[in-house]
Design a protein around this motif. Structure first.
Motif: not given
Length: 136
Positions: A87-88, A99-100, A105-106
Motif C-alpha cells: 500500500a502507498e 495503487r492501480k 499519487l492520490y
C-alpha cells in the motif's frame, strides 16, 4: 486462513510446479533447491515454507490470482514482495491506498478533488490569457 484453503493452495502450487516448472523432476525433486522440494509449501497459517526463487520469479506469475494469495503470507519487507503489492501513502491526505498504476499519487477521494482544483486552475489561466488578448 483455514486448513482447507491452505491445502487447496498447496495443491494448486504443486500442480503449477508440475506443469510449468522447468526444474521439476517426475519424482517431485528440484535441481535448484538444496532441500530438493520443487513446490512452494505453506507450513503454517502465517509462515511460508520452502521458497524456490526460480519458481517464484518465473513460474508463479503465470497464475496472478494464486500469486496474489500466496504473497499475502509473506511479510511486507520480504524480498519477494514487489512494490506494487504494498500500500502507498496518498500525497494529499496521507492515508494508505492500493495503487492501480505507477503514476497514481492520490487515493480515489483525493484524486477527484485534485482533478477539480487542476481544472479550475487551467480554466482560470485560460480566461486570463483570453482577457489579455482582448485588451491588446
Amino acid at each position: 486462513m483455514n486448513q482447507r484453503k491452505i491445502n487447496t493452495m498447496r495443491t494448486k502450487l504443486g500442480r503449477l510446479a508440475r506443469n510449468q516448472c522447468a526444474n521439476y523432476k517426475s519424482s517431485g525433486a528440484c535441481d535448484l533447491q538444496r532441500c530438493g522440494v520443487c513446490t512452494v509449501e505453506i507450513k503454517t497459517d502465517s509462515m511460508p515454507g520452502n521458497v524456490c526463487p526460480y519458481f517464484m520469479r518465473n513460474v508463479l506469475p503465470v497464475d496472478p490470482v494464486l500469486m496474489r494469495k500466496y504473497l499475502e503470507y509473506l511479510q511486507s519487507d520480504h524480498p519477494l514482495q514487489s512494490k506494487s503489492n504494498r500500500a502507498e501513502k496518498c500525497k494529499r491526505c496521507g492515508h494508505r491506498f492500493e495503487r492501480k498504476s505507477n503514476r497514481q499519487l492520490y487515493c480515489a477521494g483525493c484524486a477527484v478533488k485534485s482533478e477539480k482544483e487542476n481544472s479550475r486552475r487551467r480554466n482560470r489561466d485560460y480566461r486570463d490569457r483570453q482577457r489579455k488578448r482582448m485588451t491588446i
